[in-house]
Design a protein around this motif. Structure first.
Motif, mmCIF file in Angstrom:
data_model
loop_
_atom_site.group_PDB
_atom_site.id
_atom_site.type_symbol
_atom_site.label_atom_id
_atom_site.label_comp_id
_atom_site.label_asym_id
_atom_site.label_seq_id
_atom_site.Cartn_x
_atom_site.Cartn_y
_atom_site.Cartn_z
ATOM 1 N N VAL A 79 1.018 -1.255 -0.277
ATOM 2 C CA VAL A 79 -0.037 0.171 0.016
ATOM 3 C C VAL A 79 0.607 1.098 0.078
ATOM 4 O O VAL A 79 -0.066 1.946 -0.083
ATOM 5 C CB VAL A 79 -0.914 0.218 1.348
ATOM 6 N N GLY A 80 1.978 0.946 0.062
ATOM 7 C CA GLY A 80 2.638 2.467 0.397
ATOM 8 C C GLY A 80 3.599 3.116 1.778
ATOM 9 O O GLY A 80 2.995 2.308 2.909
ATOM 10 N N ARG A 81 4.575 3.393 1.663
ATOM 11 C CA ARG A 81 4.582 3.829 3.412
ATOM 12 C C ARG A 81 4.000 5.031 3.999
ATOM 13 O O ARG A 81 4.258 4.492 4.607
ATOM 14 C CB ARG A 81 6.135 4.712 2.605
ATOM 15 N N ARG A 82 3.400 5.902 2.581
ATOM 16 C CA ARG A 82 2.543 7.262 3.197
ATOM 17 C C ARG A 82 1.204 6.316 3.657
ATOM 18 O O ARG A 82 1.040 6.411 5.540
ATOM 19 C CB ARG A 82 2.119 8.012 2.506
ATOM 20 N N LEU A 83 0.345 5.798 3.486
ATOM 21 C CA LEU A 83 -0.609 4.645 3.806
ATOM 22 C C LEU A 83 -0.549 3.992 5.354
ATOM 23 O O LEU A 83 -1.277 3.487 6.149
ATOM 24 C CB LEU A 83 -1.478 4.744 3.440
ATOM 25 N N THR A 84 1.159 3.454 5.204
ATOM 26 C CA THR A 84 1.487 2.373 5.790
ATOM 27 C C THR A 84 1.483 3.476 7.413
ATOM 28 O O THR A 84 1.133 3.371 8.801
ATOM 29 C CB THR A 84 2.852 1.637 6.452
ATOM 30 N N VAL A 191 -0.761 12.934 7.515
ATOM 31 C CA VAL A 191 -0.053 12.356 6.767
ATOM 32 C C VAL A 191 -0.052 11.767 5.014
ATOM 33 O O VAL A 191 0.710 11.911 4.187
ATOM 34 C CB VAL A 191 0.504 10.825 7.733
ATOM 35 N N LEU A 192 -1.778 12.165 4.953
ATOM 36 C CA LEU A 192 -2.185 12.310 3.906
ATOM 37 C C LEU A 192 -1.582 12.929 2.405
ATOM 38 O O LEU A 192 -1.682 13.182 1.459
ATOM 39 C CB LEU A 192 -3.320 11.933 3.518
ATOM 40 N N ALA A 193 -1.345 13.938 3.337
ATOM 41 C CA ALA A 193 -0.332 15.275 2.695
ATOM 42 C C ALA A 193 0.830 15.199 2.036
ATOM 43 O O ALA A 193 0.993 16.092 1.638
ATOM 44 C CB ALA A 193 -0.789 16.409 3.491
ATOM 45 N N MET A 194 1.256 14.100 2.314
ATOM 46 C CA MET A 194 2.870 13.895 2.095
ATOM 47 C C MET A 194 3.215 13.507 1.272
ATOM 48 O O MET A 194 2.153 12.530 0.713
ATOM 49 C CB MET A 194 3.361 12.967 3.818
ATOM 50 N N PRO A 195 4.395 13.418 0.591
ATOM 51 C CA PRO A 195 4.271 12.506 -0.670
ATOM 52 C C PRO A 195 4.612 11.272 -0.430
ATOM 53 O O PRO A 195 4.750 10.844 0.051
ATOM 54 C CB PRO A 195 5.230 13.288 -1.816
ATOM 55 N N GLU A 196 4.692 10.727 -1.399
ATOM 56 C CA GLU A 196 4.910 8.783 -1.554
ATOM 57 C C GLU A 196 6.295 8.610 -1.640
ATOM 58 O O GLU A 196 7.063 9.838 -1.969
ATOM 59 C CB GLU A 196 3.861 8.117 -2.628
#
Length: 505
Positions: A79-84, A191-196
Motif C-alpha cells: 500500500v505504500g510507505r505513506r498509508l502505512t 500524513v495524507l498530505a505527504m508525498p509517497e
C-alpha cells in the motif's frame, strides 16, 4: 545565483518537513513509554497489581509490536510507505482509547496490546520513509528523526505524569494513557498530505510520479533524473520502465528467500549488521533506565513521588538534547565514530551506576554515603546522554539505510521485530533481575553486554556516511579482514605517494 540557492534550500526544507511529519508517529511510541513509567506507580495503587503484572504490562507492548513489525514491511510494500504511517496512527489511536477507558487490568492489557501493534508499524516505517526521501548528504540526520521523536514523546510522557499526578487516582493514570489518542487522530489524517516514497513508486512502475517527487526534494532537475535512473537500476528495472529483474508491483515477494535462505555474501553481511545492532541496542539497558527510572531514583535515595517524577523529566530533557546533538553530528563525523564513542560513555556510566547503587544498597537505611547517591543519580544522566548521542539514533539510521531497495521494507521489519523482542526481554525481566543479582549487579551486567556490542559494531559494521542508498550494497562486498587489509595497504602507500609527489615537485 542567490535566487537559485534559495530555491535549492526550499527543496531541502521540503524533504526535511516530509521526514519530520513521517517521524511524528514515533512521538506516540515514545509518549507511551514515558507516560507508562509514571502511570505504573498509580496503576499499582489503584488496581492493586503485583510486580509480575507490572512487568507484563511494561513488556507486553513490545511483544505485540512483533505482530506489527513483522507485517508492516509486507503491508508497506503493497500500500505504500505513506498509508502505512496512517495505518499505524489509527491502530495506536484504538489502543490509547482502550487504555484511557480501561475499567480493569484485563482491558488495560488489551489496550496495551493494540497500541503495541501500532508501535511495531511506527518503528519500522518511519526511518524507512525518511531514508527513501532524503538525499545522501542529509540522510543520517533525517533517519535519526524517529529517535528524536521517540525521545520527545518520552519527555512529553514524563511531563504528563508530573502534571496529571495531581488528579484523583481513578482518573490520573487513565488521563495519562488516553491522551495519546489526540495526536494519533491528527496524524492519521495529516500524513495524507505527504508525498509517497519515490523509491516505492519506482518499484510499482510509477516512474513519472516518482520523478515528480524527486524534483521537489532534489536541488536540480538533472539530479532528480540521475537519482531516478539509479533507483531504477537498483530496483532491477530497465530504463524504459520494464522489469529487468524484480517485477514491478510484485509486492515484495521472494524477499525472505533472498534475505535468509539464499543471500549473496554482501546481503548476508548486511543482514548480520542490521539485525545485530538492533539485538544489542536494548542490551545496553536503556529500557531499564527509561521505564524504571522512578525505581532507580528511589533506590538512589529520592524519597517523595513528586521529586521522583521531576527527576524523570530531567532524564527526558537529557535524552532529547543529546539526540538533537547526534542529528547535527551524524552526517559530519560518520556513523562509526559516533556509535563507538557512545558505547564508551555507556560502559563507563553503567559501571559507575552499578558501583553507586551497590554501595547505597549495602549501606544502612537513610545513611548512604553522599558520594554514592550523587554518583548514582549523575550516572543515570550520563548514561542517557551517551546512549542518545550514538547508539539510540544510529541504530535506526544505519539499519534503515544498509538494505538494498528490494529488501529494505521487509528487512527493516525483521530488525524492528528483534528490537522489540530485546526491549520486551529487558522491560519484563528487569525487576526480577535486580531482585536476583541486586540492582547494582544488573547494571554491571549491562556494562559487560555493552562491551560485546562495541566489539560487534567495530568488526562487522562498515561506515556508510555520504553514500547514496543505491551504492551501500557495495560497501558490504568485502568482509572485515579484506577491508582492514585495504585500509592498511592504503596507509602504507600514502606516505610513499606523498613522498614521490614532493620529489617530482
Amino acid at each position: 545565483m542567490g535566487e537559485e540557492k534559495q530555491k535549492d534550500e526550499r527543496k531541502n526544507k521540503y524533504a526535511v518537513r516530509c521526514s519530520i511529519i513521517g517521524s511524528i508517529i514515533s512521538v506516540l511510541m515514545g509518549y507511551d513509554t514515558g507516560v507508562m513509567s509514571g502511570a505504573m506507580l498509580f496503576i499499582k495503587e489503584d488496581l492493586k497489581t503485583n510486580d509480575t503484572q507490572v512487568q507484563v504490562l511494561a513488556g507486553i507492548l513490545n511483544i505485540c509490536a512483533l505482530v506489527g513489525s513483522l507485517t508492516a514491511g509486507r503491508v508497506s510494500d503493497y500500500v505504500g510507505r505513506r498509508l502505512t504511517i496512517s495505518l499505524a496512527a489509527c491502530i495506536f489511536l484504538a489502543g490509547s482509547v482502550l487504555m484511557g477507558l480501561a475499567p480493569n487490568f484485563a482491558t488495560l492489557l488489551a489496550g496495551r496490546c493494540v497500541a503495541g501493534v501500532g508501535v511495531g508499524y511506527a518503528l519500522m516505517i518511519a526511518p524507512v520513509y525518511a531514508a527513501e526521501i532524503a538525499s545522501a548528504d542529509i540522510r543520517g540526520s533525517l533517519t535519526s528523526l524517529p529517535e528524536i521523536c521517540i525521545s520527545f514523546g518520552i519527555l512529553i510522557g514524563y511531563v504528563a505524569n508530573y502534571l496529571l499526578a495531581k488528579l484523583p487516582l481513578v482518573y490520573g493514570w487513565r488521563a495519562m494513557l488516553g491522551l495519546g489518542a489526540l495526536p494519533s487522530a491528527a496524524l492519521a489524517l495529516g500524513v495524507l498530505a505527504m508525498p509517497e516514497s519515490p523509491r516505492w513508486l519506482v518499484v510499482q512502475g510509477r516512474a513519472e510520479e516518482a520523478l515528480a517527487v524527486l524534483r521537489r526534494v532534489c536541488d536540480k532537475p538533472s539530479e532528480a533524473d540521475v537519482r531516478l535512473a539509479e533507483i531504477k537500476t537498483a530496483a532491477g528495472l530497465a530504463e524504459d520502465g520494464g522489469a529487468a529483474g524484480t517485477a514491478a508491483g510484485s509486492g515484495g515477494k521472494g524477499v525472505w528467500r533472498e534475505l535468509f535462505l539464499h543471500p549473496t555474501p554482501p546481503v548476508r553481511r548486511i543482514v548480520i549488521a542490521a539485525l545485530g545492532i538492533h539485538f544489542f541496542q536494548h542490551l545496553t539497558g536503556i529500557e531499564a533506565v527509561v521505564l524504571y527510572s522512578p525505581r532507580i531514583f528511589k533506590a538512589a535515595g529520592i524519597a517523595s513521588r513528586n521529586s521522583v517524577l521531576a527527576a524523570t523529566i530531567g532524564v527526558g530533557v537529557t535524552k532529547t538534547a543529546f539526540i538533537l546533538t547526534a542529528i547535527l553530528l551524524v552526517d559530519r563525523i560518520g556513523r562509526r565514530p559516533l556509535y563507538l564513542s557512545s558505547l564508551a560513555g555507556i560502559i563507563a556510566s553503567l559501571a559507575c551506576l552499578g558501583m553507586g547503587l551497590t554501595v547505597i544498597e549495602r549501606s544502612p537505611p537513610h545513611h548512604s554515603p553522599t558520594w554514592a547517591v550523587v554518583l548514582a543519580i549523575a550516572t543515570v544522566f550520563t548514561f542517557v546522554a551517551s546512549f542518545s548521542i550514538g547508539v539510540g539514533p544510529i541504530t535506526w539510521a544505519y539499519s534503515s539505510e544498509v538494505y538494498p531497495l528490494r529488501l529494505r521494507a521487509q528487512g527493516a521489519s525483521v530488525g524492528v521485530a528483534i528490537n522489540r523482542v530485546m526491549n520486551a526481554g529487558v522491560s519484563m525481566t528487569f525487576v526480577s533481575l535486580y531482585k536476583a543479582i541486586t540492582i547494582g549487579g544488573a547494571f554491571f551486567l549491562f556494562a559487560g553486554l555493552a562491551v560485546a556490542a562495541a566489539t560487534f559494531f567495530y568488526l562487522l559494521c562498515p561506515e556508510t556516511q555520504g553514500r547514496p542508498l543505491e551504492e551501500i550494497e557495495e560497501v558490504f562486498s568485502q568482509g572485515w579482514r579484506a577491508r582492514r587489509r585495504l585500509t592498511s595497504s592504503a596507509a602504507v602507500e600514502l606516505p610513499a605517494s606523498g613522498g614521490g609527489g614532493s620529489m617530482m615537485a
